[in-house]
Motif scaffolding. Sequence first.
Motif, PDB file in Angstrom:
ATOM      1  N   GLN A  29       0.839  -1.199   0.000  1.00 38.03           N
ATOM      2  CA  GLN A  29       0.000   0.000   0.000  1.00 38.03           C
ATOM      3  C   GLN A  29       0.877   1.253   0.000  1.00 38.03           C
ATOM      4  O   GLN A  29       0.591   2.209  -0.692  1.00 38.03           O
ATOM      5  CB  GLN A  29      -0.931   0.002   1.212  1.00 38.03           C
ATOM      6  CG  GLN A  29      -2.062  -0.994   1.096  1.00 38.03           C
ATOM      7  CD  GLN A  29      -3.170  -0.506   0.181  1.00 38.03           C
ATOM      8  OE1 GLN A  29      -3.580   0.635   0.235  1.00 38.03           O
ATOM      9  NE2 GLN A  29      -3.641  -1.376  -0.688  1.00 38.03           N
TER      10      GLN A  29
ATOM     11  N   TYR B 117      -3.645  10.322   2.774  1.00 36.37           N
ATOM     12  CA  TYR B 117      -4.713   9.867   1.873  1.00 36.37           C
ATOM     13  C   TYR B 117      -4.880   8.354   1.843  1.00 36.37           C
ATOM     14  O   TYR B 117      -5.934   7.854   1.493  1.00 36.37           O
ATOM     15  CB  TYR B 117      -4.448  10.344   0.442  1.00 36.37           C
ATOM     16  CG  TYR B 117      -4.478  11.834   0.293  1.00 36.37           C
ATOM     17  CD1 TYR B 117      -5.627  12.560   0.608  1.00 36.37           C
ATOM     18  CD2 TYR B 117      -3.363  12.526  -0.165  1.00 36.37           C
ATOM     19  CE1 TYR B 117      -5.654  13.934   0.475  1.00 36.37           C
ATOM     20  CE2 TYR B 117      -3.381  13.906  -0.296  1.00 36.37           C
ATOM     21  CZ  TYR B 117      -4.532  14.599   0.031  1.00 36.37           C
ATOM     22  OH  TYR B 117      -4.560  15.948  -0.086  1.00 36.37           O
ATOM     23  N   VAL B 118      -3.823   7.626   2.168  1.00 30.34           N
ATOM     24  CA  VAL B 118      -3.886   6.176   1.977  1.00 30.34           C
ATOM     25  C   VAL B 118      -3.810   5.401   3.298  1.00 30.34           C
ATOM     26  O   VAL B 118      -4.675   4.582   3.586  1.00 30.34           O
ATOM     27  CB  VAL B 118      -2.751   5.708   1.028  1.00 30.34           C
ATOM     28  CG1 VAL B 118      -2.772   4.195   0.882  1.00 30.34           C
ATOM     29  CG2 VAL B 118      -2.917   6.370  -0.329  1.00 30.34           C
TER      30      VAL B 118
ATOM     31  N   PRO C 209      -6.478   6.791   6.583  1.00 26.02           N
ATOM     32  CA  PRO C 209      -7.893   6.412   6.421  1.00 26.02           C
ATOM     33  C   PRO C 209      -8.135   4.916   6.624  1.00 26.02           C
ATOM     34  O   PRO C 209      -9.132   4.525   7.227  1.00 26.02           O
ATOM     35  CB  PRO C 209      -8.198   6.800   4.976  1.00 26.02           C
ATOM     36  CG  PRO C 209      -7.221   7.860   4.637  1.00 26.02           C
ATOM     37  CD  PRO C 209      -5.980   7.534   5.402  1.00 26.02           C
ATOM     38  N   GLN C 210      -7.202   4.104   6.158  1.00 26.62           N
ATOM     39  CA  GLN C 210      -7.366   2.652   6.358  1.00 26.62           C
ATOM     40  C   GLN C 210      -7.184   2.279   7.824  1.00 26.62           C
ATOM     41  O   GLN C 210      -7.887   1.430   8.356  1.00 26.62           O
ATOM     42  CB  GLN C 210      -6.327   1.888   5.535  1.00 26.62           C
ATOM     43  CG  GLN C 210      -6.598   1.933   4.063  1.00 26.62           C
ATOM     44  CD  GLN C 210      -5.601   1.089   3.309  1.00 26.62           C
ATOM     45  OE1 GLN C 210      -5.339  -0.046   3.651  1.00 26.62           O
ATOM     46  NE2 GLN C 210      -5.023   1.655   2.263  1.00 26.62           N
TER      47      GLN C 210
ATOM     48  N   ARG D 182     -10.272   3.024   9.820  1.00 24.66           N
ATOM     49  CA  ARG D 182     -11.315   2.026   9.609  1.00 24.66           C
ATOM     50  C   ARG D 182     -11.043   0.759  10.407  1.00 24.66           C
ATOM     51  O   ARG D 182     -11.940   0.151  10.963  1.00 24.66           O
ATOM     52  CB  ARG D 182     -11.424   1.682   8.126  1.00 24.66           C
ATOM     53  CG  ARG D 182     -12.203   2.708   7.365  1.00 24.66           C
ATOM     54  CD  ARG D 182     -11.948   2.568   5.886  1.00 24.66           C
ATOM     55  NE  ARG D 182     -12.860   3.350   5.110  1.00 24.66           N
ATOM     56  CZ  ARG D 182     -12.803   4.661   4.970  1.00 24.66           C
ATOM     57  NH1 ARG D 182     -11.874   5.341   5.603  1.00 24.66           N
ATOM     58  NH2 ARG D 182     -13.671   5.300   4.209  1.00 24.66           N
TER      59      ARG D 182
ATOM     60  N   ILE E 268     -12.557  -4.732   5.159  1.00 23.94           N
ATOM     61  CA  ILE E 268     -11.677  -4.505   4.008  1.00 23.94           C
ATOM     62  C   ILE E 268     -11.302  -5.838   3.375  1.00 23.94           C
ATOM     63  O   ILE E 268     -10.871  -6.743   4.051  1.00 23.94           O
ATOM     64  CB  ILE E 268     -10.391  -3.749   4.414  1.00 23.94           C
ATOM     65  CG1 ILE E 268     -10.748  -2.488   5.187  1.00 23.94           C
ATOM     66  CG2 ILE E 268      -9.620  -3.356   3.179  1.00 23.94           C
ATOM     67  CD1 ILE E 268      -9.561  -1.622   5.549  1.00 23.94           C
TER      68      ILE E 268
END
Lengths: 250, 225
Positions: free
Chosen positions: B122, B139-140, B143-144, B147, B225
């Motif tokens: 990632q 941005y990557v 956010p993950q 979650r 996910i």
Amino acid sequence: MNEVLQVKHLTKSYEKDEPVLKDINFNLQKGEVVVIVGPSGCGKSTFLRCLNLLEPIDEGSIVLGGETIGRKDKNVHQHRQKIGMVFQSYELFPHLSIINNILLAPVKVQKRDRKEAEREALALLERVGLSDKKDAFPRQLSGGQKQRVAIVRALIMNPEVLLLDEITAALDPEMVREVLQVVLKLAQEGMTMAIVTHEMEFAKAVADRVMFMDQGVIVEENTAKEFFAYPKTERAKQFLNTFHYEALEI
Amino acid sequence: MQDLGIQVLFQGRNFIRLWEGLWVTLRIAVISMAFSVLLGFFLGMVMTMHNRAVRCITRLYLETVRILPQLVLLFLVYFGAAKHLGINMSGETAAIIVFTFWGTAEMGDLVRGALIATPRHQYESAGGLGMNTLQTYFYVIIPQTIRRLLPPAVNLLTRMIKTTSLVVLIGVVEVVKVGKQIIDASRYQTPTAALWIYGVIFIMYFIVCYPFSRLSLWLEKKYEI
């Protein structure tokens, strides 16, 4: 000659005195498609990763469009935008919808207008046959579909060269075709590409030139036709034979 | 016939007092949680560093917090600060300090886990698209991480709400203490009040914690996910 990428005397090792790449020299012309084949662990994936500046190199240089580039450069991020890369495991961003996966880099990194970028994204999705999936999330897509999205995500950056690292290795056989067809189309349209793959039939079809690597060195380099029909070295013959099961005597 | 114990609840301001007590509980838990989230995020990032000394210290902190009962920590901070440092803080402040100390450690470990769970590719594919480190995180990765974190973080909050019942022991009047006061005050008129009042407190805790636990389940499904 219109050289997009030039690699001179590249040497790389993960551990001391165990080089995985030894003195690699490599040129890529504009619009040329080079396929790199070789047994597992021969260094071909590492080579692509070096080209994308994901791995530091020990010696040698990488020249992109006349400019020597390296990991430590201040504008390494600009260099990378010019080198698109697609990985075996697609690596879409799981928290973003397909369209946002594609638009993230053009909008946030290249600061392009979202509307304009979105038009291009939709056109690209259309070309890979996925325009109906733009609002889906990666987990809802099949492997082949994800990989096509990953290609679109790399393409929208308008890279000067596209690196494909075993992009079909994790896919079911039926999905391999839909992905490779996209790549073939790109090749016909003149995209400059360096491809690592185990699909020999595909290599034959797509490659202008084939580079055969073993144990960190380029053993043989030839046009695709010549390489597959008349491999020169014993090692290459051996390697190609492993794909012919009828040649086995039990 | 003797009065039903539940009547006690509706004498004077008793019922309202119970809710006020619950409010103290919630206030301590929520404020501590807010601090824990902020500090825990920072701690979690530090914990992913490869520096040995940093790892050793953070590990020690985490284990200490986990081994020591919260009650001991409460006494240490509340009485210790008063006796040795001459600081007289309110029970509530001491409680918030202790719960933040505990929550930060737990949260840090959760953040560390979530960061590690994000595949290396990632980072690489974000880098491959020309993102710098800051953009990659913003941005990557984050956010993950969020979650992945939300369900266990909500879980931690409910645990914290329940554990606040300990603060009674350093003199904070929260819901359980209010209940006890009501029971004591009506001991002679209504001996059965205890059962009723504790029953009501049970339901009150449930009303507060159940939505959080549902929320955690829902988030888990939504952000799968």
